[in-house]
Design an enzyme around this catalytic site. Sequence first.
Site, PDB file in Angstrom:
ATOM      1  CG  HIS A  82      -1.743   1.259   1.304  1.00  0.00           C
ATOM      2  ND1 HIS A  82      -2.912   1.372   0.594  1.00  0.00           N
ATOM      3  CD2 HIS A  82      -1.563   2.438   1.934  1.00  0.00           C
ATOM      4  CE1 HIS A  82      -3.419   2.574   0.808  1.00  0.00           C
ATOM      5  NE2 HIS A  82      -2.622   3.239   1.623  1.00  0.00           N
ATOM      6  CG  ASP A 161     -12.044   3.731   5.771  1.00  0.00           C
ATOM      7  OD1 ASP A 161     -11.559   4.411   6.689  1.00  0.00           O
ATOM      8  OD2 ASP A 161     -11.783   3.921   4.573  1.00  0.00           O
ATOM      9  NE  ARG A 168     -10.344  10.115   9.822  1.00  0.00           N
ATOM     10  CZ  ARG A 168      -9.458   9.435   9.101  1.00  0.00           C
ATOM     11  NH1 ARG A 168      -9.790   8.322   8.478  1.00  0.00           N
ATOM     12  NH2 ARG A 168      -8.227   9.864   8.990  1.00  0.00           N
ATOM     13  CB  SER A 183      -8.577   4.920   7.659  1.00  0.00           C
ATOM     14  OG  SER A 183      -8.907   5.068   6.309  1.00  0.00           O
ATOM     15  CE  LYS A 187      -9.013   2.353   3.463  1.00  0.00           C
ATOM     16  NZ  LYS A 187      -9.196   3.742   3.113  1.00  0.00           N
TER      17      LYS A 187
HETATM   18  N1  URA Z   1      -5.972   7.168   3.222  1.00  0.00           N
HETATM   19  C1  URA Z   1      -6.927   6.396   3.787  1.00  0.00           C
HETATM   20  O1  URA Z   1      -7.325   5.383   3.227  1.00  0.00           O
HETATM   21  N2  URA Z   1      -7.423   6.770   4.979  1.00  0.00           N
HETATM   22  C2  URA Z   1      -7.002   7.871   5.640  1.00  0.00           C
HETATM   23  O2  URA Z   1      -7.484   8.135   6.719  1.00  0.00           O
HETATM   24  C3  URA Z   1      -6.022   8.675   5.037  1.00  0.00           C
HETATM   25  C4  URA Z   1      -5.517   8.290   3.825  1.00  0.00           C
END
Ligand code: URA
Length: 433
Positions: A82, A161, A168, A183, A187
Amino acid sequence: MRMVDIIEKKRDGYKLTREEIEFFVKGVVEGSIPDYQASALLMAICLKDMDEEETLNLTMAMVASGDQIDLSEIPGIKVDKHSTGGVGDKTTLILGPIVAACGVPVAKMSGRGLGHTGGTIDKLESIPGFNTELTRDEFIKAVKANGIAVVGQTGNLVPADKKLYALRDVTGTVRSIPLIAASIMSKKLAAGADAIVLDVKTGSGAFMKTVEEAKSLARAMVKIGNGAGRRTVAVVTDMDKPLGNAIGNALEVKEAIEVLSGKGPQDITEICTTLAGKMLDLAGKGDFKSCKAQAEEAIRNRSALEKLKLMIRRQKGLEDVVNDTNLLPKASYVKEYLAPEGGYIESMVSDRLGVASMLLGAGRATKESQIDPAAGITLLKKPGDRIEKGEAMMVLHANNPELFEAAVKEIDKAVRISSQKPADLPLILDIIE
Ligand code: URA
């Protein structure tokens, strides 16, 4: 349990229990906790922080909120990667084939871009015919057959999320290390890989503007990954300047093919062989040094390029683009951006170049916008290079010449030229195991 008690507890700086965190996440997804209470807790977390255990509990509660992908049918250790986002970041297109060529399966789900950052799926779809919407069965079969498939996100992964991020975004609570870490990691964990390599970027083009912040985020994510039983490593990399020379979908595919042909820019080649080396290391292919050498060899012997071709063929794209990048979409108009003065290029603010590329058609202003696969920017010079007044610094690509003006205005704000050669920062700033 009452939500107001949980908010007050965090407001006063106390640690939340697993049960309280699960109650919060479940309530947000089911809709029993109203947005104002969820937002109040998010702000309290932003201000009072969460410790390692709370962050792991938050992540696991988020993972449990939706589907989890089971990759166990694919033999071998599956390693995911990632990147915390960046302008001109085409690393997945390069890393995936390298890692697959070294014998480690790549079953990757990627996203689309929004705003000025590009998404891997948009980049792949600039290859004529390329299909990113495989069924689960087709996806698994493709990875078993070729060792690699990259598809768009399917299923209901981490609905918590989606809700929390939307809140957020509008309540000033994005910039919190436990919230960002939970977050991203929720994922990654739901996507099913056995091990994870994180590329945490810092600098003007990144979420984390300072190296210290990036290291803290990297440490928090590594702890979550390892706490969840997935071996996790983070590489902290510089995003003060764009990665490589291409920004824009087809332009980035072309550059990825150049890197895999051994003819790509040095910066992106170095980042990709480092990240690939770490992925191979986690997959048990040897120590990091020998794994990085394997990654370099996969470029040199063109086996990684061959993997990219196989993936494109399997996903119904025009595989000949690998041998002839002229087959990729090309913009009808190009315009050179000339240096307004002579000297050394001190900086090129990556996010502004990302915005300029979006204004040329390469990105989405809203989720519904159509992107132009051919649009974008090619950099002819990078920070640290000398340039003469009036010399071409970059080439802009668009299918509508009226788009150049706004993009040029944005680039004017992105570029700084100085009489002093700027200090050269290392590209790889830290590795956190
Ligand atoms: N990328 C994400 O997937 N979540 C965040 O909170 C910030 C960047």
